[in-house]
Each structure stands twice: as structure tokens, then as C-alpha cells.
Design a protein around this motif. Structure first.
Motif, PDB file in Angstrom:
ATOM      1  N   GLN A  52       0.828  -1.205   0.000  1.00 40.12           N
ATOM      2  CA  GLN A  52       0.000   0.000   0.000  1.00 40.12           C
ATOM      3  C   GLN A  52       0.866   1.260   0.000  1.00 40.12           C
ATOM      4  O   GLN A  52       0.661   2.166  -0.813  1.00 40.12           O
ATOM      5  CB  GLN A  52      -0.935  -0.021   1.214  1.00 40.12           C
ATOM      6  N   TYR A  53       1.849   1.310   0.899  1.00 37.41           N
ATOM      7  CA  TYR A  53       2.623   2.547   1.054  1.00 37.41           C
ATOM      8  C   TYR A  53       3.524   2.793  -0.151  1.00 37.41           C
ATOM      9  O   TYR A  53       3.624   3.931  -0.636  1.00 37.41           O
ATOM     10  CB  TYR A  53       3.454   2.508   2.338  1.00 37.41           C
ATOM     11  N   GLU A  74      23.842   2.295  10.849  1.00 34.67           N
ATOM     12  CA  GLU A  74      24.112   3.217   9.735  1.00 34.67           C
ATOM     13  C   GLU A  74      22.795   3.589   9.049  1.00 34.67           C
ATOM     14  O   GLU A  74      22.640   3.464   7.838  1.00 34.67           O
ATOM     15  CB  GLU A  74      25.089   2.588   8.724  1.00 34.67           C
ATOM     16  N   GLU A  75      21.830   4.050   9.856  1.00 36.35           N
ATOM     17  CA  GLU A  75      20.470   4.263   9.352  1.00 36.35           C
ATOM     18  C   GLU A  75      20.402   5.277   8.227  1.00 36.35           C
ATOM     19  O   GLU A  75      19.429   5.307   7.464  1.00 36.35           O
ATOM     20  CB  GLU A  75      19.556   4.712  10.499  1.00 36.35           C
ATOM     21  N   HIS A  76      21.419   6.116   8.095  1.00 35.00           N
ATOM     22  CA  HIS A  76      21.419   7.157   7.054  1.00 35.00           C
ATOM     23  C   HIS A  76      21.713   6.604   5.665  1.00 35.00           C
ATOM     24  O   HIS A  76      21.531   7.307   4.668  1.00 35.00           O
ATOM     25  CB  HIS A  76      22.496   8.189   7.380  1.00 35.00           C
ATOM     26  N   ARG A  84      14.777   1.174   6.504  1.00 34.54           N
ATOM     27  CA  ARG A  84      14.711   1.874   7.796  1.00 34.54           C
ATOM     28  C   ARG A  84      13.267   2.205   8.156  1.00 34.54           C
ATOM     29  O   ARG A  84      12.802   1.926   9.261  1.00 34.54           O
ATOM     30  CB  ARG A  84      15.540   3.160   7.739  1.00 34.54           C
ATOM     31  N   ASP A  85      12.543   2.786   7.190  1.00 39.76           N
ATOM     32  CA  ASP A  85      11.163   3.168   7.456  1.00 39.76           C
ATOM     33  C   ASP A  85      10.277   1.930   7.618  1.00 39.76           C
ATOM     34  O   ASP A  85       9.357   1.918   8.446  1.00 39.76           O
ATOM     35  CB  ASP A  85      10.639   4.055   6.325  1.00 39.76           C
ATOM     36  N   ALA A  86      10.565   0.884   6.833  1.00 37.82           N
ATOM     37  CA  ALA A  86       9.804  -0.355   6.967  1.00 37.82           C
ATOM     38  C   ALA A  86      10.056  -0.996   8.326  1.00 37.82           C
ATOM     39  O   ALA A  86       9.134  -1.556   8.941  1.00 37.82           O
ATOM     40  CB  ALA A  86      10.176  -1.321   5.844  1.00 37.82           C
ATOM     41  N   ALA A  87      11.299  -0.899   8.821  1.00 36.59           N
ATOM     42  CA  ALA A  87      11.617  -1.455  10.140  1.00 36.59           C
ATOM     43  C   ALA A  87      10.871  -0.703  11.245  1.00 36.59           C
ATOM     44  O   ALA A  87      10.414  -1.310  12.222  1.00 36.59           O
ATOM     45  CB  ALA A  87      13.124  -1.391  10.377  1.00 36.59           C
ATOM     46  N   ILE A  88      10.746   0.609  11.088  1.00 37.00           N
ATOM     47  CA  ILE A  88      10.002   1.401  12.076  1.00 37.00           C
ATOM     48  C   ILE A  88       8.537   0.963  12.100  1.00 37.00           C
ATOM     49  O   ILE A  88       7.933   0.808  13.169  1.00 37.00           O
ATOM     50  CB  ILE A  88      10.139   2.902  11.769  1.00 37.00           C
ATOM     51  N   TYR A  89       7.962   0.738  10.909  1.00 38.71           N
ATOM     52  CA  TYR A  89       6.578   0.274  10.865  1.00 38.71           C
ATOM     53  C   TYR A  89       6.459  -1.125  11.465  1.00 38.71           C
ATOM     54  O   TYR A  89       5.533  -1.411  12.228  1.00 38.71           O
ATOM     55  CB  TYR A  89       6.037   0.263   9.427  1.00 38.71           C
ATOM     56  N   MET A  90       7.396  -2.019  11.123  1.00 42.26           N
ATOM     57  CA  MET A  90       7.354  -3.373  11.661  1.00 42.26           C
ATOM     58  C   MET A  90       7.408  -3.344  13.186  1.00 42.26           C
ATOM     59  O   MET A  90       6.685  -4.101  13.865  1.00 42.26           O
ATOM     60  CB  MET A  90       8.512  -4.210  11.111  1.00 42.26           C
ATOM     61  N   ALA A  91       8.260  -2.465  13.743  1.00 45.43           N
ATOM     62  CA  ALA A  91       8.360  -2.370  15.201  1.00 45.43           C
ATOM     63  C   ALA A  91       7.042  -1.909  15.814  1.00 45.43           C
ATOM     64  O   ALA A  91       6.596  -2.439  16.841  1.00 45.43           O
ATOM     65  CB  ALA A  91       9.486  -1.412  15.575  1.00 45.43           C
ATOM     66  N   THR A 148      26.278   9.787  11.569  1.00 47.62           N
ATOM     67  CA  THR A 148      25.798  10.907  10.740  1.00 47.62           C
ATOM     68  C   THR A 148      24.334  10.651  10.373  1.00 47.62           C
ATOM     69  O   THR A 148      24.034  10.281   9.240  1.00 47.62           O
ATOM     70  CB  THR A 148      26.642  11.017   9.459  1.00 47.62           C
ATOM     71  N   PRO A 149      23.422  10.801  11.313  1.00 48.27           N
ATOM     72  CA  PRO A 149      22.007  10.503  11.016  1.00 48.27           C
ATOM     73  C   PRO A 149      21.493  11.342   9.853  1.00 48.27           C
ATOM     74  O   PRO A 149      21.978  12.448   9.591  1.00 48.27           O
ATOM     75  CB  PRO A 149      21.291  10.868  12.318  1.00 48.27           C
ATOM     76  N   SER A 150      20.498  10.798   9.150  1.00 46.09           N
ATOM     77  CA  SER A 150      19.902  11.528   8.038  1.00 46.09           C
ATOM     78  C   SER A 150      19.212  12.785   8.545  1.00 46.09           C
ATOM     79  O   SER A 150      18.846  12.884   9.728  1.00 46.09           O
ATOM     80  CB  SER A 150      18.895  10.634   7.311  1.00 46.09           C
ATOM     81  N   VAL A 151      19.030  13.735   7.650  1.00 48.27           N
ATOM     82  CA  VAL A 151      18.360  14.982   8.021  1.00 48.27           C
ATOM     83  C   VAL A 151      16.948  14.692   8.513  1.00 48.27           C
ATOM     84  O   VAL A 151      16.474  15.300   9.483  1.00 48.27           O
ATOM     85  CB  VAL A 151      18.344  15.964   6.824  1.00 48.27           C
ATOM     86  N   GLU A 152      16.254  13.760   7.851  1.00 47.86           N
ATOM     87  CA  GLU A 152      14.896  13.419   8.290  1.00 47.86           C
ATOM     88  C   GLU A 152      14.896  12.869   9.713  1.00 47.86           C
ATOM     89  O   GLU A 152      14.039  13.245  10.530  1.00 47.86           O
ATOM     90  CB  GLU A 152      14.284  12.375   7.343  1.00 47.86           C
ATOM     91  N   THR A 153      15.847  12.002  10.031  1.00 49.18           N
ATOM     92  CA  THR A 153      15.913  11.428  11.375  1.00 49.18           C
ATOM     93  C   THR A 153      16.232  12.498  12.402  1.00 49.18           C
ATOM     94  O   THR A 153      15.631  12.542  13.490  1.00 49.18           O
ATOM     95  CB  THR A 153      16.962  10.306  11.405  1.00 49.18           C
TER      96      THR A 153
END
Length: 813
Positions: free
Chosen positions: A86-87, A399-401, A417-424, A437-442
Motif C-alpha cells: 500500500q505505502y 548506519e540508518e542514514h 529503515r522506514d519499513a523497520a520502524i513500521y514493523m516495530a 551521521t544521522p539523516s536529516v529526516e531522522t
């Protein structure tokens, strides 16, 4: 009862089939079933849902067979698949294709069974006779094998002749490609289990020394292996042949049996001592635990070399102590090699690794071990998210970035990364995002309170961060005697490091020998005939390569446009760096790490071994050398051409450059703090370079977030990229324009394009793109996605557009 079945096809949704009454009690979601699509095409699909809602618009076909005794996919997995589809605007079948190991996706191929007489008495054509003889001997062949026997030109006529004479039966059954590994084991016959009989056997074999030697070797291995002796081990230990063992079996002394065996034997027990944290690590660990217990997505922001892995290990140990499973995601397979060794010392046989370098059969066995709970800790790249976890307690995205977490092709184009957040959130698991060096979004989500952020500002045991020095690349041009690629400053530091038996990493983010060649007389450049890109010269093959389609061409020494012989290389890749380093330091052991040199299954492991044992002095490589390598012997890192990183036409260019330079600099001085990083650059006044020198991620973030907000880029918007591909450029452009015109009717979104892609043609397919900026409002984004799918169907239904590929990429990277 009815079942919604996901088929491994790009269909808009699951298809509904009838469930025969004899399957009502046994069929469950997650099982594979055999179904028919069309007239007679068989597929193995996954049951997504069971219900009693009969479709009104078509005649429902029955499920032909249930292929599993137990579900191979959990209901949580199915829910995760639905969200991904869906996403990320993917078909459920595309998600299934990505998630299941190849050998769990049963394929159907028509097979022909011999039904004729024992003697072939008919009058046959020559071609059909060859086929009949083959069938009579082998009893069964596939359609593909029949085509090989008869030749494509005579295939249809031969098949018709076989059918007319009732010589064959067509079998459409599905078959699995998975085959368990078999091995032979040896046992002593039961008649010799008591000591008197065994002693008599020794006396009996005194005149057959080789057979006696086999018996003695068996007894030795039997005691050592607790009653299980492999035939291969026995023959090697006794220096005997299979014929000599056969003589013992014929005498009834030994018995040889076959059994299924594990392709991935369990690792030894955990032997590492308990994790001991430094005071700084303990403070960070306590803060991380508090944030996780509060249900927050937790960002572990630790500088390079701070020992984030030790915190991961301790948190995983806590997780599996509760009976749950833990997932550790890494962006690259290359990272798993070094890290797995450390983790095995802590987790032993509880640790499983999953990635594409395993064979298809091995991946099936890993899948089954995760489903049984044998593997309680799983390490791998984004594909590790697809495994059938029974109780997920912890997910760590290291190394999420890294952009490697984003799937490019084929669909589903998901971000791990985003799929893992949803799974959690779906499973109730805790989740940690780790990075120097986290991503700007994070960082934005952390600053706005959506995520918790835990800083770890010092290296392990207080080791200092490396000194970063900018080198004026213009000296390469000005100095007639100096090296062609390496500045005098960097050359001096390399020499000093080698004198002290230290190691050096040279980073150049282009592979090949010369990525760009040009005629200096007329400006002609060699280009790929299938793609709109220049060809890269590879010295190892002495050919020009296309890195997009694989096309190769001979090197041209005379310009085909003007006849000039002045064709020269204008840039350089990792092969040239490797050669230059070897020329300047002839006694050094130089190696290379890029996509060309790391193709073998064990290539990465072998390279890591050599680095760890200090059998390599200088390593030249692409961004593969940037990602998490931890070698205490590295004291010097050289960035050969930083300007390339700072000039790419993308709104994330500063972020990517900062992350790459900061990460590569983190490879230096990890053991003793005596590290130096030299960055060769023409434009030394670029602000990113100053932030990297000062390790100043705060200033970098303030600058980036201000401009992202000003121009409505993520994290303030959501991006959707629409890609159009076709062999005819005019049709590609027309389809893109139709979509762009339709999008103008939607209020509140930004539309850029259509326009040709940065690389406008790949594999003879022209590529156009449209970029959409949507507000971060789910209702608007969902309506736009629905509209795009409808428009894709509408455009594809128009005359001449059936073969135009329209692809959606949500949250492109």
C-alpha cells in the motif's frame, strides 16, 4: 469458504478462489496453494485471507491443492506485506516475489510422461522418433527438454505427433526447486555391537589390512562424534577408497545410510566475556534503555569509533533473554563479514545471517530456522526484514542514514529503515536507529520530539577523533614532478604510515580505470550504444565498459569523428588509484575494494581477513570502504577527489557529501587516536568541508533544514517519483505529458516535470520523470496514490501505450 490468494505476478491485488470442503479444516493463511489462472496455467500462491464473501462479478475457480502442512508465512508477515504494497504502491505479488526465497516459490513447467508401448512400432517422422526414444528411456521430460531434442523449428510438429499417437501424457504439476542436502553416514552392523563379536571381527580382518584400518578409524570417529560417522570423514581418516568400504558393507559388517544434513551447520558456543561498557557508553546505554522502555523510536547518535556495536550486543542479549528474537540490519553485505565474527563470539548458534550471497537452498534453510526460533538473532541487509520471525522484540538499524537501505529495482521500492520502524510499531518491538551521521529526516524527527536521541560523543576508551586536513588539488597540476593523482602532503603521510607499519585507505567514489575519455581535438567521447552515458575504461579487461547495461567495446586509439590520435582520460577511478599507489610505493601491498573486485562469494571475506592480519598496506576503494569497517591499523585516510561528491545535481548533495566524508574519516585512528585524514579538493571554501573538519553536525543540520523548509523538500514534504520507460522516446514523452496534465487537477501538491532523467536512456529504453511534492498529510498522500494508479491504468489502456512502463517510487533516494 473462499480464499484470497497472492500470486507471484504484478496484479493489482489478491485473487479469490473457492476452498473445497475437504480443505476447510486444514487451510490457513500463510500456506502455499496450487491454483489455476487463465485456461491451464498453474501457480503456487500464498493464502492471504479466508472468508465467506463470494465475488459477484466472476466465476470462482477452486484451489487445486494445498502444498504445505503448516503456514510458511506468518499472519504478521502478511500484514507487513500489505503495508509495504500500500505505502510503496507495489502489487502484492511483487512483494511476495521479493520476500520469499526463490526455492519457496514453486514453479510449474509442463512435463511429458511416456505412455507408449515398450517397443516403438509406429511410423514416425525422424524428429518425433528422436523424441519418442528419449521419452521411452527417461520416462519423463519437460517441454523445454523436448524443444532441445527436436529443435525449435520442428518442436510443434513433433509434439502433435506424440499426442496423436497417445504416446505421452501431459503433466502440469508444480514442483519445488528446493532439495535438502543428503550425506552418507556409516554404522557398524548390530551383530558387532557387543565386545566379544567385535574382537572376533578384528581377528577376522587381520588378513585384510585396509578393511581393518577402516574398522579402527570407524571406532575412533564413532567415539569422537558420539555415534555419527560420515562416510567422507571415515574414508579420509582411513586413507581408504569407497570400494574398500563397499567390501565391508557386502560382508554385512558396516551399513551405509543416507540422511538429510544441514547446509549451515551451527556455530560453536558463545565464548566472549560479558560486555563491559565505558562510563560514556553506560550513560548512553541507560538513556537508550529509558527511551526504548517509553516506546520511542530511539536514535543512537555516536561518533565514529564510539563502540555503538557493544551497546547493540548488550541490548540484544537483554532481548533474547526474554525469549524474543532480535534483528540487526546493516546497509551492505560487506559489513556483515567483519561484524558477524564479533557477534558469533557472543551469540554462538543463536546467530543467523541472511543475504543474497547465500545460495537459494541455503536461504530456504535460514528461513526455516528463523521460523522455528533456532536463530534468535538475525543479521543482514534490508532483505532480513522478510524473514518469518515468531516474536520480534528488538530491531536495530545500523548506519540508518545509508542510501543502500532503499530498494531501487525491482518493486517493491521500499526503504528498510522506514519499513523497520513500521514493523516495530506493528509487532510491539523496540527499535534503535544508529549512526554517526544521522539523516536529516531522522535528526528532524529527533529535534521535534517524535524520536528520542541519545548522544555518544566520545570514541571508545576516550580515543581522539582524527585530524582532518584539506589539500589543494591544484598542486597536482602545478607540480611537474609530483604524482599525477596524489598530492605531496598525502604522499608524505602515506610514506610515514608505511614506515610505522600502519595501514592506509584511499577513497575515490568512481570505479574503473578511466571513467571519462575524450578526444582533445574535437571533444568526441566514446558512448554506450544502449545507454546515454560515456564508457569507462577498465584496464583489467582492456575494454570500455558501460556500468548501466554491461556493454563492452574495444578501446579506440583513433577518434572516429576527426581521425585524431589524441584520445586521453579526463578522470580516474579506483583501478587507476590502485596502480598509482603501487607505482609510488612499490614495496607496499596494495588492494582494491569496489564492485568489480568484490564479485566472488568469498571475495569480501578474504579481503577482510587480509586487512585484519595486516597483509594489506594500502586499500583503494569506492564507498564500500566507508561503511563501518573497523581496523585498528589504519592511521591515514586519503579522499582523492572530494569535488565529485559536492557537485551532484540533487537536493541531498550536501547531506551525502557530509556523511561520506565524515564516515570515511572515521576509519582512521580508531585504536590509538593517531589518525589523519587528507581531503584533496579544488574548491576548499565549500561549507561542507568546514563542517567535516570540525565534526560539526549541528551546523550542518541547521543549514540543511533551513533550505529544506524553504524549498519544501523532505522532511517537510513527501516525494513521489514517476518513471516512464519505452523504446520510443516520443511515446515515453507523450505518456509522461498525459500524467503531468492529469496531475494539474489536484490542488495542494507540487508537480515538477515531465523531463528526461539524468541518464535519459538505459538499455535502449528512454526514461522520463515527474516529481511530486505532497504535504505530510496522510489523507492527501493516499488520495494522490489512488489517483496515480487510476491514471496509470487509463494511460496504459490508450492505443499505443500498452508497452509504456509507468513506475512509482515513493520516498525516492
Amino acid at each position: 469458504m473462499f480464499a484470497d490468494v497472492i500470486l507471484p505476478l504484478s496484479l493489482p491485488g489478491a485473487l479469490t478462489y473457492g476452498v473445497p470442503t475437504d480443505m476447510h479444516d486444514t487451510l490457513k493463511p500463510g500456506m502455499r496453494v496450487e491454483v489455476t489462472l487463465g485456461r491451464n496455467k498453474q501457480y503456487a500462491g500464498i493464502v492471504e485471507r479466508l472468508h465467506y464473501e463470494k465475488p459477484d462479478s466472476w466465476q470462482v475457480k477452486p484451489i487445486r491443492a494445498v502444498l504445505d502442512a503448516q503456514p510458511i508465512v506468518t499472519e504478521q508477515q502478511l500484514a507487513f506485506w500489505r503495508w509495504i504494497a500500500q505505502y510503496y504502491m507495489a502489487a502484492p505479488g511483487e512483494v511476495m516475489q521479493a520476500a520469499l526465497p526463490a526455492h519457496l516459490k514453486m514453479a510449474g513447467e509442463t512435463r511429458l510422461e511416456w505412455a507408449g508401448d515398450d517397443t516403438i512400432e509406429y511410423e514416425w517422422s525422424d524428429t518425433a522418433l528422436r523424441a519418442a526414444v528419449a521419452l521411452k528411456i527417461r520416462k519423463e521430460i519437460t517441454i523445454g527438454e523436448l524443444r532441445t531434442i527436436t529443435g525449435a523449428h520442428a518442436f510443434a510438429a513433433a509434439l502433435n505427433e506424440l499426442l496423436e499417437k497417445d504416446a505421452v501424457i501431459i503433466n502440469e504439476a508444480l514442483e519445488t526447486d528446493y532439495r535438502p542436502r543428503r550425506e552418507k553416514v556409516v554404522k557398524l552392523a548390530a551383530a558387532y555391537s557387543e565386545e566379544p563379536q567385535l574382537m572376533a571381527l578384528f581377528d577376522q580382518l587381520m588378513r585384510a589390512p585396509k578393511q581393518l584400518q577402516l574398522l579402527m578409524a570407524y571406532i575412533e570417529l564413532n567415539q569422537k562424534n558420539h555415534g555419527m560417522v560420515k562416510q567422507a570423514d571415515l574414508l579420509e581418516r582411513a586413507s581408504a577408497s569407497a570400494a574398500q568400504l563397499k567390501a565391508l558393507t557386502e560382508k554385512g559388517i558396516m551399513v551405509v545410510q543416507e540422511r538429510n544434513t544441514d547446509r549451515l551447520p551451527p556455530a560453536g558456543p558463545a565464548e566472549a566475556p560479558p560486555v563491559a561498557l565505558t562510563p560514556a557508553q553506560q550513560t548512553a546505554y541507560d538513556a537508550m534503555t529509558a527511551a526504548l522502555d517509553a516506546g520511542k523510536v530511539t536514535v543512537l547518535h555516536g561518533v565514529t569509533g564510539s563502540g555503538k556495536t557493544l551497546l547493540y550486543i548488550k541490548k540484544i542479549q537483554e532481548c533474547i533473554a526474554t525469549g524474543a528474537q532480535a534483528i540487526l540490519l546493516l546497509p551492505e553485505i560487506a559489513l556483515t563479514t567483519q561484524l558477524v565474527r564479533r557477534l558469533q563470539a557472543h551469540f554462538g548458534g543463536d546467530l543467523g545471517v541472511y543475504h543474497s550471497h547465500f545460495s537459494n537452498n541455503e536461504r530456504v534453510e535460514i528461513w526455516e530456522k528463523v521460523q522455528r526460533g533456532t536463530y534468535r538473532v538475525v543479521v543482514g541487509p534490508r532483505s532480513a526484514l522478510w524473514l518469518p520471525y515468531q516474536q520480534t522484540g528488538l530491531i536495530i538499524v545500523d548506519e540508518e542514514h545509508d542510501s543502500s537501505y532503499k530498494q531501487k529495482d525491482p518493486a517493491p521500492r521500499f526503504h528498510a529503515r522506514d519499513a523497520a520502524i513500521y514493523m516495530a510499531s506493528m509487532t510491539g518491538a523496540q527499535i534503535v536507529l544508529g549512526s554517526a551521521t544521522p539523516s536529516v529526516e531522522t535528526l528532524y524527527h529527533a529535534h521535534t520530539g517524535r524520536y528520542a536521541i541519545v548522544p555518544l560523543r566520545e570514541r571508545y576508551m576516550g580515543v581522539a577523533l582524527p585530524t582532518i586536513q584539506l589539500c589543494d588539488a591544484r598542486k597536482l597540476i602545478a607540480s611537474a614532478d609530483g604524482p599525477a593523482l596524489i598530492t605531496p602532503e598525502l604522499q608524505a603521510e602515506i610514506k610515514k604510515a608505511l614506515q610505522h607499519q600502519r595501514q592506509v585507505i584511499l577513497f575515490q567514489n568512481r570505479r574503473g580505470y578511466v571513467p571519462f575519455m575524450m578526444c582533445t581535438s574535437c571533444g568526441w567521447t566514446p558512448r554506450c550504444r544502449n545507454c546515454d552515458v560515456t564508457l569507462t575504461y577498465h584496464k583489467s579487461t582492456d575494454k570500455l565498459h558501460c556500468h548501466y547495461c554491461g556493454f563492452r567495446n574495444a578501446v579506440m586509439h583513433v577518434c572516429p569523428a576527426c581521425g585524431s590520435e589524441h584520445i586521453t582520460g579526463k578522470t580516474f577511478g579506483t583501478q587507476k588509484i590502485e596502480e598509482e599507489a603501487q607505482r609510488i610505493f612499490p614495496d607496499a601491498r596494495v588492494a582494491r575494494m569496489d564492485a568489480d573486485s568484490m564479485k566472488g562469494r568469498h571475495a569480501i571475506t578474504d579481503l577482510m581477513d587480509k586487512l585484519e592480519k595486516r597483509k594489506i598496506d594500502i586499500l583503494a576503494g569506492t564507498q564500500m570502504v566507508v561503511k563501518g569497517l573497523d581496523f585498528g591499523g589504519v592511521s591515514v585516510v586519503g579522499v582523492i577527489n572530494a569535488d565529485n561528491l559536492l557537485s551532484f545535481p540533487d537536493f541531498r548533495v550536501n547531506e551525502r557529501a557530509f556523511q561520506l566524508l565524515e564516515q570515511v574519516s572515521g576509519r582512521a585512528g580508531r585504536a590509538d587516536g593517531q589518525g589523519i585524514v587528507l581531503i584533496q579538493v579544488f574548491k576548499a571554501d565549500h561549507p561542507v568541508l568546514k563542517w567535516v573538519q570540525d565534526h560539526d553536525i549541528a551546523s550542518f543540520y541547521r543549514h540543511e533544514i533551513k533550505h529544506r523548509e524553504q524549498y519544501f523538500y523532505p522532511p517537510f514534504s513527501r516525494l513521489i517519483r514517476i518513471i516512464f520507460r519505452h523504446a520510443d522516446e516520443e511515446k515515453t514523452a507523450q505518456a509522461a505529458q498525459l500524467m503531468a496534465d492529469a496531475l494539474q487537477t489536484i490542488q495542494g501538491i507540487g508537480v515538477q516535470g515531465p523531463g528526461a532523467a539524468i541518464v535519459p536512456r538505459v538499455r535502449n529504453q528512454y526514461i522520463y520523470e515527474i516529481w511530486i511534492k505532497c504535504p505530510r498529510i496522510s489523507a492527501i498522500t493516499d488520495s494522490v496514490k489512488t489517483f496515480l494508479k487510476e491514471q496509470r491504468r487509463h494511460i496504459g489502456s490508450q492505443r499505443g501505450n500498452a508497452n509504456v512502463q509507468i513506475v512509482f517510487d515513493v520516498d525516492p533516494v
